[in-house]
Design a protein around this motif. Structure first.
Motif, short mmCIF file in Angstrom:
data_model
loop_
_atom_site.label_atom_id
_atom_site.label_comp_id
_atom_site.label_asym_id
_atom_site.label_seq_id
_atom_site.Cartn_x
_atom_site.Cartn_y
_atom_site.Cartn_z
N HIS A 91 1.74 14.74 -14.46
CA HIS A 91 2.25 13.95 -15.58
C HIS A 91 3.73 14.28 -15.79
O HIS A 91 4.12 15.44 -15.69
N ALA A 92 4.52 13.27 -16.10
CA ALA A 92 5.93 13.49 -16.40
C ALA A 92 6.31 12.73 -17.66
O ALA A 92 5.92 11.58 -17.85
N SER A 93 7.02 13.41 -18.53
CA SER A 93 7.57 12.79 -19.73
C SER A 93 8.98 13.35 -19.93
O SER A 93 9.42 14.22 -19.18
N ASP A 94 9.65 12.90 -20.96
CA ASP A 94 10.98 13.42 -21.24
C ASP A 94 10.95 14.89 -21.61
O ASP A 94 11.90 15.62 -21.37
N ASP A 95 9.84 15.35 -22.17
CA ASP A 95 9.74 16.71 -22.66
C ASP A 95 9.13 17.70 -21.69
O ASP A 95 9.41 18.90 -21.76
N ALA A 96 8.24 17.24 -20.81
CA ALA A 96 7.56 18.19 -19.93
C ALA A 96 7.02 17.51 -18.68
O ALA A 96 6.66 16.34 -18.71
N TYR A 97 7.00 18.29 -17.61
CA TYR A 97 6.35 17.89 -16.37
C TYR A 97 5.14 18.80 -16.19
O TYR A 97 5.24 20.02 -16.34
N THR A 98 4.00 18.22 -15.86
CA THR A 98 2.78 18.98 -15.66
C THR A 98 2.40 18.93 -14.19
O THR A 98 2.42 17.85 -13.58
N TYR A 99 2.08 20.11 -13.63
CA TYR A 99 1.78 20.23 -12.21
C TYR A 99 0.43 20.89 -11.99
O TYR A 99 -0.01 21.71 -12.78
N HIS A 100 -0.17 20.56 -10.87
CA HIS A 100 -1.40 21.16 -10.35
C HIS A 100 -0.95 21.97 -9.13
O HIS A 100 -0.29 21.42 -8.24
N VAL A 101 -1.26 23.26 -9.10
CA VAL A 101 -0.84 24.11 -7.98
C VAL A 101 -2.09 24.71 -7.33
O VAL A 101 -2.88 25.37 -8.00
N THR A 102 -2.24 24.48 -6.04
CA THR A 102 -3.35 25.04 -5.28
C THR A 102 -2.91 26.39 -4.72
O THR A 102 -2.04 26.44 -3.85
N LEU A 103 -3.50 27.46 -5.24
CA LEU A 103 -3.15 28.81 -4.81
C LEU A 103 -3.96 29.26 -3.60
O LEU A 103 -3.54 30.16 -2.87
N ALA A 104 -5.12 28.68 -3.41
CA ALA A 104 -6.00 28.99 -2.26
C ALA A 104 -6.74 27.71 -1.89
O ALA A 104 -7.09 26.92 -2.76
N PRO A 105 -6.98 27.50 -0.61
CA PRO A 105 -7.70 26.29 -0.21
C PRO A 105 -9.15 26.34 -0.67
O PRO A 105 -9.72 27.41 -0.85
N PRO A 106 -9.76 25.17 -0.86
CA PRO A 106 -11.17 25.15 -1.25
C PRO A 106 -12.04 25.70 -0.12
O PRO A 106 -11.70 25.56 1.06
N PRO A 107 -13.16 26.33 -0.48
CA PRO A 107 -14.00 26.94 0.55
C PRO A 107 -14.52 25.95 1.58
O PRO A 107 -14.69 26.31 2.75
N TRP A 108 -14.77 24.73 1.19
CA TRP A 108 -15.31 23.76 2.14
C TRP A 108 -14.26 23.31 3.16
O TRP A 108 -14.59 22.82 4.20
N SER A 109 -12.96 23.55 2.89
CA SER A 109 -11.94 23.18 3.88
C SER A 109 -11.82 24.22 4.97
O SER A 109 -11.19 23.97 5.98
N LEU A 110 -12.44 25.39 4.78
CA LEU A 110 -12.37 26.46 5.76
C LEU A 110 -13.63 26.54 6.62
O LEU A 110 -13.84 27.51 7.32
N ALA A 111 -14.43 25.50 6.54
CA ALA A 111 -15.68 25.49 7.31
C ALA A 111 -15.37 25.55 8.81
O ALA A 111 -14.35 25.06 9.27
#
Length: 116
Positions: A91-111
């Motif tokens: 989300h972006a507005s004049d007051d703030a930007y909101t981010y989603h940060v993936t710190l580790a991959p999901p377990p199902w992607s490492l199958a």
């Protein structure tokens, strides 16, 4: 020859966020785009066991007590690293930007056999 499990790739820029929410695999952060130092940790999660399930929230008790330190760390991270592929704007507005940060991959992607 001995077989060993490879360690997950560590990305130093992400380590600063990992310190703010130990055990988190996904974090939501927000910052003021006019002064990135004004950051906030909104939520921290671990991946669910199966793809499609909801994130598992971490206890708020794991968040750091020092709001100023948290704000500076998040601001510095977003100022320098918001364009990494593991960072997505929510989300972006004049007051703030909101981010989603993936710190580790999901377990199902490492199958086994999953292309990376």
């Amino acid at each position: 020859m001995s077989s060993s499990t490879p360690q997950p790739h560590r990305t130093p820029p992400l380590d600063s966020l990992r310190e703010l929410a130990p055990g988190a695999e996904v974090v939501y952060v927000r910052a003021n785009p006019r002064g990135w130092i004004q950051g906030e940790l909104l939520a921290a999660y671990t991946w669910p066991q199966h793809q499609g399930e909801a994130f598992v929230p971490l206890s708020r008790a794991t968040f750091p007590d020092d709001a100023h330190h948290t704000a500076v760390k998040i601001g510095e991270f977003l100022n320098d690293w918001r364009h990494l592929p593991v960072v997505g704007m929510l989300h972006a507005s004049d007051d703030a930007y909101t981010y989603h940060v993936t710190l580790a991959p999901p377990p199902w992607s490492l199958a086994v056999g999953d292309p990376q």
